[in-house]
Design an enzyme around this catalytic site. Structure first.
Site, mmCIF file in Angstrom:
data_model
loop_
_atom_site.group_PDB
_atom_site.id
_atom_site.type_symbol
_atom_site.label_atom_id
_atom_site.label_comp_id
_atom_site.label_asym_id
_atom_site.label_seq_id
_atom_site.Cartn_x
_atom_site.Cartn_y
_atom_site.Cartn_z
ATOM 1 C CB SER A 123 -9.437 -2.856 3.752
ATOM 2 O OG SER A 123 -9.891 -4.032 3.136
ATOM 3 N NE ARG A 136 -3.614 -2.431 -0.074
ATOM 4 C CZ ARG A 136 -3.333 -3.539 -0.745
ATOM 5 N NH1 ARG A 136 -2.215 -3.617 -1.483
ATOM 6 N NH2 ARG A 136 -4.133 -4.575 -0.729
ATOM 7 C CD GLU A 189 -5.774 -0.373 2.523
ATOM 8 O OE1 GLU A 189 -6.386 -0.550 1.465
ATOM 9 O OE2 GLU A 189 -5.441 -1.302 3.274
#
Length: 305
Positions: free
Chosen positions: A224, A173, A294
């Site tokens: 998420s 990420r 995130e």
């Protein structure tokens, strides 16, 4: 901060500068206060706009499809620039060349139609190509780093920058793009593999079916919420803490997948932030694991998310 709207409108020409736009219209969470939103019509307008913003000291936030963004309830005092119109798709042999504003799902469908494998994992990911490159988006064992070879970026100063191979600095990420906030992905090139179209589409159908079965796609969310800690699964930890279904206002830990926070109707950024804090505290108390968000914040301090 009073933004020079008329000057920016002259720069964009065919594009749009929208004042007092609720960002809830542009995010998958359907949350966010009023902002000034620019929709440049093409690469040239985007370049000119970023250079102008730099000269005038105007803070800029680059927004793709808004699928992993949480905007403050009071909005943000800067310029939100959407890359939606940079949506070209070209197939050049085994290479797929994509504008940064292209929907990732459309890119995956184009690859399949061209008999090119390697993008199946991206079929159900709702973000833009630019956001996917920036965050090294991935699912079901595949990531952008597996196929991206070259990316043309626009720095916050309005200068073009080419990333090739390892210069992307892909990790979980993360990429070189996220290291330099305000950078826009203009175009990226993927190297794919010739493959039977039927086989590609079957794999995509399988991934879509698995997503529908396990993820709360029927309600607004930002995907998420937390990055996956090494050796752990966030959803399982949150569930073991008894937090599945926990609510703060209109925000809820999804009863379907505890790694998601959903907007059940009228949720505010404050609701989401409060619920994030509850989840973090309880997971840390039970497992000693610090969860890292995130989601990209806008108008929200990093210490709050």
């Amino acid at each position: 901060m009073r933004l020079p709207l008329e000057e920016m409108r002259k720069i964009t020409g065919k594009g749009l500068i929208l004042e007092n736009e609720p960002l809830s219209r542009y995010t998958s969470f359907r949350i966010g206060g009023e902002c000034t939103v620019a929709l440049p019509a093409d690469r040239e307008e985007l370049t000119a706009l970023l250079r102008f913003a730099r000269e005038k000291g105007i803070p800029v936030f680059i927004l793709g499809n808004g699928t992993n963004v949480l905007c403050a309830d009071e909005g943000w005092d800067g310029l939100v620039v959407r890359t939606k119109n940079l949506s070209d798709i070209r197939i050049e042999g085994e290479r797929l060349v994509l504008g940064g504003g292209t929907l990732l799902s459309k890119a995956a469908a184009a690859a399949a139609a061209g008999g090119l494998g390697g993008m199946e994992f991206a079929h159900g990911i709702p973000g833009s190509v630019g956001g996917a490159v920036a965050m090294n988006a991935g699912a079901y064992g595949g990531e952008m780093k597996d196929c991206v070879t070259r990316t043309l970026c626009l720095t916050p100063e309005g200068e073009e920058l080419i990333l090739e191979g390892e210069a992307h600095r892909f990790s979980y990420r993360h990429s070189a793009v996220t290291d330099n906030p305000g950078t826009a992905v203009l175009e990226t090139e993927l190297l794919l593999v010739p493959k039977d179209r039927g086989e590609i589409e079957e794999k995509m159908r399988d991934f879509s079916s698995r997503r529908r079965a396990s993820q709360p796609l029927e309600l607004p969310s930002a995907g998420s919420v937390f990055k996956r800690p090494e050796g752990h699964f966030v959803g399982a930890m949150v569930q073991e803490c008894g937090l599945k279904g926990r609510r703060v206002g209109g925000a809820q830990v999804s009863p379907k997948h505890a790694g998601f926070i959903v907007n059940t109707g009228g949720a505010t950024a404050s609701d989401v932030l409060a619920l994030i804090e509850i989840v973090r505290k309880e997971v840390f108390a039970r497992f000693g694991v610090s969860l890292e968000c995130e989601i990209r914040p806008l108008g929200i301090g990093r210490e709050e998310i």
